[in-house]
Design a protein around this motif. Structure first.
Motif, PDB file in Angstrom:
ATOM      1  N   ALA A  10       4.200  27.740  45.005  1.00 30.31           N
ATOM      2  CA  ALA A  10       3.946  26.378  45.081  1.00 30.31           C
ATOM      3  C   ALA A  10       3.014  25.830  43.822  1.00 30.31           C
ATOM      4  N   GLY A  11       3.077  24.413  43.613  1.00 32.69           N
ATOM      5  CA  GLY A  11       2.087  24.011  42.675  1.00 32.69           C
ATOM      6  C   GLY A  11       1.907  22.768  42.945  1.00 32.69           C
ATOM      7  N   ILE A  12       0.881  22.098  42.270  1.00 27.31           N
ATOM      8  CA  ILE A  12       0.036  20.741  42.676  1.00 27.31           C
ATOM      9  C   ILE A  12      -0.207  20.118  41.264  1.00 27.31           C
ATOM     10  N   THR A  13      -0.141  18.579  41.204  1.00 23.73           N
ATOM     11  CA  THR A  13      -0.382  17.921  40.197  1.00 23.73           C
ATOM     12  C   THR A  13      -1.885  17.997  39.842  1.00 23.73           C
ATOM     13  N   TRP A  14      -2.354  17.414  38.690  1.00 23.03           N
ATOM     14  CA  TRP A  14      -3.738  17.809  38.457  1.00 23.03           C
ATOM     15  C   TRP A  14      -4.373  16.572  39.224  1.00 23.03           C
ATOM     16  N   ASP A  15      -3.830  15.662  39.745  1.00 26.34           N
ATOM     17  CA  ASP A  15      -4.581  14.580  40.577  1.00 26.34           C
ATOM     18  C   ASP A  15      -4.176  14.804  42.192  1.00 26.34           C
ATOM     19  N   SER A  16      -3.455  15.924  42.469  1.00 27.84           N
ATOM     20  CA  SER A  16      -3.008  16.118  44.069  1.00 27.84           C
ATOM     21  C   SER A  16      -2.176  15.065  44.365  1.00 27.84           C
ATOM     22  N   SER A  17      -1.528  14.442  43.553  1.00 26.45           N
ATOM     23  CA  SER A  17      -0.564  13.135  44.076  1.00 26.45           C
ATOM     24  C   SER A  17       0.528  13.779  44.488  1.00 26.45           C
ATOM     25  N   SER A  18       1.227  14.881  44.039  1.00 23.27           N
ATOM     26  CA  SER A  18       2.223  15.693  44.430  1.00 23.27           C
ATOM     27  C   SER A  18       2.143  17.127  44.366  1.00 23.27           C
ATOM     28  N   THR A  19       2.999  17.697  45.377  1.00 27.00           N
ATOM     29  CA  THR A  19       3.017  19.045  45.444  1.00 27.00           C
ATOM     30  C   THR A  19       4.615  19.667  45.587  1.00 27.00           C
ATOM     31  N   TYR A  20       4.766  20.742  45.142  1.00 23.87           N
ATOM     32  CA  TYR A  20       6.061  21.268  45.035  1.00 23.87           C
ATOM     33  C   TYR A  20       6.024  22.851  45.428  1.00 23.87           C
ATOM     34  N   TYR A  21       7.148  23.109  46.324  1.00 23.13           N
ATOM     35  CA  TYR A  21       7.139  24.386  47.033  1.00 23.13           C
ATOM     36  C   TYR A  21       8.568  24.957  46.854  1.00 23.13           C
ATOM     37  N   ALA A  22       8.319  26.345  46.771  1.00 24.64           N
ATOM     38  CA  ALA A  22       9.935  27.294  46.737  1.00 24.64           C
ATOM     39  C   ALA A  22      10.267  27.016  48.127  1.00 24.64           C
ATOM     40  N   ASP A  23      11.669  26.859  48.197  1.00 20.39           N
ATOM     41  CA  ASP A  23      12.398  26.535  49.559  1.00 20.39           C
ATOM     42  C   ASP A  23      11.693  27.586  50.781  1.00 20.39           C
TER      43      ASP A  23
END
Length: 126
Positions: free
Chosen positions: A48-61
């Motif tokens: 998982a990852g998160i942008t510096w400002d928490s505006s978006s996140t991303y996850y492995a399926d």
């Protein structure tokens, strides 16, 4: 500069854990943060990852709907809430800071991260 991951442990399948990653020595508030994991005999994979400002996140399926990444820049800490854990989630979990400030979107490529924590072991029993 140090990233200290904690919160790992032994949990039964279906259980939950919350990992934390505290940064010291510098602030990472302008950098995306990611969690990766490496199971026995496996390559390191993006979780998982998160942008510096928490505006978006991303996850492995395989983590979508079960894991949640968040961060508190005031505390220089990133979190990974893991629910509905499965034995396949057993791995060492690493937190990492992106090498490029304010990157969008989050990169799932581990070579894009240049600061790494020491890892925390998560073991999920069946």
């Amino acid at each position: 500069v140090q990233l200290q991951a904690s919160g790992g442990g032994l949990v039964q399948a279906g259980g939950s854990l919350r990992l934390s990653c505290a940064a010291s020595g510098r602030t990472f508030s302008s950098y995306a943060m990611g969690w990766f994991r490496q199971g026995h005999g496996n390559e390191r994979e993006f979780v998982a990852g998160i942008t510096w400002d928490s505006s978006s996140t991303y996850y492995a399926d395989s983590m979508k709907g079960r894991f949640t990444i968040s961060r508190d820049n005031a505390k220089n800490t990133v979190y990974l809430q893991m629910n509905s854990l499965k034995p396949d989630d057993t791995a060492i979990y690493y937190c990492a800071a992106d090498r490029m400030p304010r990157r969008r979107p989050v990169s799932p490529i581990f070579t894009e991260y240049n600061f790494w924590g020491q890892g925390t072991l998560v073991t999920v029993s069946s």
